[in-house]
Design a protein around this motif. Structure first.
Motif, PDB file in Angstrom:
ATOM      1  N   LEU A 203      13.453 -14.853 -29.856  1.00  0.00           N
ATOM      2  CA  LEU A 203      14.762 -15.473 -29.624  1.00  0.00           C
ATOM      3  C   LEU A 203      14.612 -16.981 -29.377  1.00  0.00           C
ATOM      4  O   LEU A 203      13.616 -17.412 -28.793  1.00  0.00           O
ATOM      5  N   PRO A 204      15.611 -17.767 -29.780  1.00  0.00           N
ATOM      6  CA  PRO A 204      15.605 -19.186 -29.400  1.00  0.00           C
ATOM      7  C   PRO A 204      15.675 -19.298 -27.871  1.00  0.00           C
ATOM      8  O   PRO A 204      16.330 -18.482 -27.213  1.00  0.00           O
ATOM      9  N   GLU A 205      15.003 -20.306 -27.312  1.00  0.00           N
ATOM     10  CA  GLU A 205      14.879 -20.414 -25.855  1.00  0.00           C
ATOM     11  C   GLU A 205      16.234 -20.466 -25.138  1.00  0.00           C
ATOM     12  O   GLU A 205      16.442 -19.799 -24.135  1.00  0.00           O
ATOM     13  N   ALA A 206      17.156 -21.263 -25.679  1.00  0.00           N
ATOM     14  CA  ALA A 206      18.467 -21.404 -25.024  1.00  0.00           C
ATOM     15  C   ALA A 206      19.205 -20.055 -24.981  1.00  0.00           C
ATOM     16  O   ALA A 206      19.823 -19.709 -23.962  1.00  0.00           O
ATOM     17  N   LEU A 207      19.130 -19.313 -26.074  1.00  0.00           N
ATOM     18  CA  LEU A 207      19.797 -18.015 -26.120  1.00  0.00           C
ATOM     19  C   LEU A 207      19.119 -17.018 -25.181  1.00  0.00           C
ATOM     20  O   LEU A 207      19.780 -16.301 -24.431  1.00  0.00           O
ATOM     21  N   ALA A 208      17.789 -16.987 -25.198  1.00  0.00           N
ATOM     22  CA  ALA A 208      17.038 -16.069 -24.320  1.00  0.00           C
ATOM     23  C   ALA A 208      17.375 -16.354 -22.852  1.00  0.00           C
ATOM     24  O   ALA A 208      17.583 -15.431 -22.059  1.00  0.00           O
ATOM     25  N   THR A 209      17.439 -17.643 -22.499  1.00  0.00           N
ATOM     26  CA  THR A 209      17.752 -18.033 -21.116  1.00  0.00           C
ATOM     27  C   THR A 209      19.148 -17.579 -20.724  1.00  0.00           C
ATOM     28  O   THR A 209      19.360 -17.021 -19.642  1.00  0.00           O
ATOM     29  N   LYS A 210      20.113 -17.798 -21.631  1.00  0.00           N
ATOM     30  CA  LYS A 210      21.496 -17.398 -21.327  1.00  0.00           C
ATOM     31  C   LYS A 210      21.610 -15.878 -21.208  1.00  0.00           C
ATOM     32  O   LYS A 210      22.269 -15.355 -20.299  1.00  0.00           O
ATOM     33  N   LEU A 211      20.972 -15.148 -22.133  1.00  0.00           N
ATOM     34  CA  LEU A 211      21.026 -13.681 -22.095  1.00  0.00           C
ATOM     35  C   LEU A 211      20.422 -13.146 -20.793  1.00  0.00           C
ATOM     36  O   LEU A 211      20.991 -12.260 -20.153  1.00  0.00           O
ATOM     37  N   ALA A 212      19.265 -13.684 -20.409  1.00  0.00           N
ATOM     38  CA  ALA A 212      18.602 -13.220 -19.184  1.00  0.00           C
ATOM     39  C   ALA A 212      19.444 -13.534 -17.956  1.00  0.00           C
ATOM     40  O   ALA A 212      19.662 -12.680 -17.089  1.00  0.00           O
ATOM     41  N   ARG A 213      19.930 -14.763 -17.894  1.00  0.00           N
ATOM     42  CA  ARG A 213      20.702 -15.208 -16.723  1.00  0.00           C
ATOM     43  C   ARG A 213      21.978 -14.380 -16.553  1.00  0.00           C
ATOM     44  O   ARG A 213      22.289 -13.894 -15.467  1.00  0.00           O
ATOM     45  N   GLU A 214      22.740 -14.229 -17.647  1.00  0.00           N
ATOM     46  CA  GLU A 214      24.005 -13.483 -17.575  1.00  0.00           C
ATOM     47  C   GLU A 214      23.763 -11.994 -17.315  1.00  0.00           C
ATOM     48  O   GLU A 214      24.565 -11.337 -16.646  1.00  0.00           O
ATOM     49  N   THR A 215      22.667 -11.470 -17.844  1.00  0.00           N
ATOM     50  CA  THR A 215      22.355 -10.049 -17.629  1.00  0.00           C
ATOM     51  C   THR A 215      22.016  -9.780 -16.168  1.00  0.00           C
ATOM     52  O   THR A 215      22.508  -8.815 -15.569  1.00  0.00           O
ATOM     53  N   VAL A 216      21.201 -10.639 -15.576  1.00  0.00           N
ATOM     54  CA  VAL A 216      20.844 -10.471 -14.162  1.00  0.00           C
ATOM     55  C   VAL A 216      22.068 -10.665 -13.278  1.00  0.00           C
ATOM     56  O   VAL A 216      22.337  -9.873 -12.365  1.00  0.00           O
ATOM     57  N   ALA A 217      22.855 -11.712 -13.562  1.00  0.00           N
ATOM     58  CA  ALA A 217      24.048 -11.991 -12.751  1.00  0.00           C
ATOM     59  C   ALA A 217      25.082 -10.873 -12.894  1.00  0.00           C
ATOM     60  O   ALA A 217      25.650 -10.398 -11.898  1.00  0.00           O
ATOM     61  N   GLY A 218      25.316 -10.434 -14.116  1.00  0.00           N
ATOM     62  CA  GLY A 218      26.311  -9.379 -14.355  1.00  0.00           C
ATOM     63  C   GLY A 218      25.887  -8.047 -13.759  1.00  0.00           C
ATOM     64  O   GLY A 218      26.708  -7.318 -13.186  1.00  0.00           O
ATOM     65  N   SER A 219      24.594  -7.741 -13.870  1.00  0.00           N
ATOM     66  CA  SER A 219      24.087  -6.488 -13.297  1.00  0.00           C
ATOM     67  C   SER A 219      24.193  -6.510 -11.775  1.00  0.00           C
ATOM     68  O   SER A 219      24.522  -5.508 -11.142  1.00  0.00           O
ATOM     69  N   GLY A 220      23.918  -7.689 -11.190  1.00  0.00           N
ATOM     70  CA  GLY A 220      24.066  -7.832  -9.738  1.00  0.00           C
ATOM     71  C   GLY A 220      25.504  -7.619  -9.302  1.00  0.00           C
ATOM     72  O   GLY A 220      25.774  -6.965  -8.291  1.00  0.00           O
ATOM     73  N   GLU A 221      26.445  -8.155 -10.081  1.00  0.00           N
ATOM     74  CA  GLU A 221      27.866  -7.990  -9.752  1.00  0.00           C
ATOM     75  C   GLU A 221      28.293  -6.532  -9.896  1.00  0.00           C
ATOM     76  O   GLU A 221      29.057  -6.010  -9.077  1.00  0.00           O
ATOM     77  N   LEU A 222      27.771  -5.856 -10.936  1.00  0.00           N
ATOM     78  CA  LEU A 222      28.060  -4.430 -11.119  1.00  0.00           C
ATOM     79  C   LEU A 222      27.520  -3.627  -9.937  1.00  0.00           C
ATOM     80  O   LEU A 222      28.196  -2.746  -9.397  1.00  0.00           O
ATOM     81  N   LEU A 223      26.304  -3.940  -9.519  1.00  0.00           N
ATOM     82  CA  LEU A 223      25.695  -3.287  -8.361  1.00  0.00           C
ATOM     83  C   LEU A 223      26.541  -3.523  -7.107  1.00  0.00           C
ATOM     84  O   LEU A 223      26.740  -2.624  -6.292  1.00  0.00           O
ATOM     85  N   HIS A 224      27.057  -4.745  -6.975  1.00  0.00           N
ATOM     86  CA  HIS A 224      27.890  -5.110  -5.820  1.00  0.00           C
ATOM     87  C   HIS A 224      29.193  -4.309  -5.797  1.00  0.00           C
ATOM     88  O   HIS A 224      29.625  -3.832  -4.754  1.00  0.00           O
TER      89      HIS A 224
END
Length: 277
Positions: A203-224
């Motif tokens: 993956l391009p770095e910018a896309l990989a970073t965005k995917l990882a960041r949003e996935t961790v943040a979104g999963s944390g919110e779902l857990l919350h």
């Protein structure tokens, strides 16, 4: 471990002295004022106050007054760096009488040391950095002489930055520091390494970073927001024989995440104990 209901900050009649208005102290102060504590009830002791604290001083928060000009101190909240405490403690002592509630959020600083340096009725607490957005988790322990009313005041002050849990045994605070105090760094590292692995997979770095960041943040919110156990949420993503199952086989293997996390938390707990000496 039991959570306690918040005692409204409006019930506090005396002065709150905040020693140290850096990131965590500043987050607490912002939370108190947002929840209705009068600016005129707050004294900030900080040798190098930020512009934000300066702005609050213009709105009524008292900045660096001498102890004899401060009356009816209900609580002294200590948010200085632990390594500065012995030096700062002598300057803070005049703000604390034997009946004053002293709340410390300094890592590795024992109740015995706090009582020795500042006196007062001591509550030791460990918040974490999501406090800066009001989503922290703080664990607190009270010394024997802390009254029920003082414990409620401490709970209200700490609840301004997120949820609060109380324990009865101070020895648990080292493990608390290792799990929730240091824990945000582990989550940020997960986002970092997930992005790095995405780049390795093409993956391009910018896309990989965005995917990882949003996935961790979104999963944390779902857990919350979800009432389901984290194990159940994990199972809900995992189809037998699918892509997630293939990844989890690696993560849960012999040298996988479970053993790694146990070793990490053990190391942090050990270091917390060392810092307390």
């Amino acid at each position: 471990m039991t959570a306690h209901s918040n005692n409204p900050l409006q019930d506090i009649n005396g002065t709150i002295v905040l020693a140290g208005a850096g990131k965590m102290g500043g987050a607490m102060l912002t939370g108190w004022l947002a929840r209705g504590l009068d600016t005129r009830q707050v004294v900030v002791i900080d040798p190098a106050p930020s512009p934000e604290i300066g702005a609050l001083a213009r709105k009524g928060v008292r900045l660096n007054p001498s102890p004899q000009d401060v009356e009816a101190v209900e609580a002294l909240v200590i948010a200085v760096k632990p390594q500065s405490f012995r030096e700062a403690g002598a300057a803070l002592k005049p703000f604390s009488a034997s009946s004053t509630l002293v709340v410390s959020i300094m890592a590795g600083t024992t109740m015995a040391l706090l009582e020795q340096v500042c006196g007062g009725s001591v509550v030791r607490a460990m918040p974490n950095t999501p406090a800066s957005i009001g989503r922290g988790i703080t664990v607190a322990v009270a010394a024997k002489k802390v009254s029920a009313a003082q414990r409620a005041t401490a709970d209200a002050l700490l609840a301004a930055i997120g949820s609060v849990e109380w324990v009865e045994d101070e020895n648990l605070m080292d493990a608390v520091t290792a799990v929730s105090g240091s824990g945000p760094a582990y989550v940020f590292l997960l986002a970092e390494e997930l992005a790095r692995a995405g780049v390795e997979a093409g993956l391009p770095e910018a896309l990989a970073t965005k995917l990882a960041r949003e996935t961790v943040a979104g999963s944390g919110e779902l857990l919350h927001r979800s009432d389901l156990a984290s194990a159940t949420l994990r199972q809900n993503v995992t189809s037998p024989g699918g892509t997630t199952a293939a990844a989890l086989e690696v993560l849960t293997g012999k040298d996988g995440l479970q053993q790694l996390m146990i070793r990490a938390v053990t190391a942090a707990t050990r270091r917390s104990k060392e810092l307390a000496k």
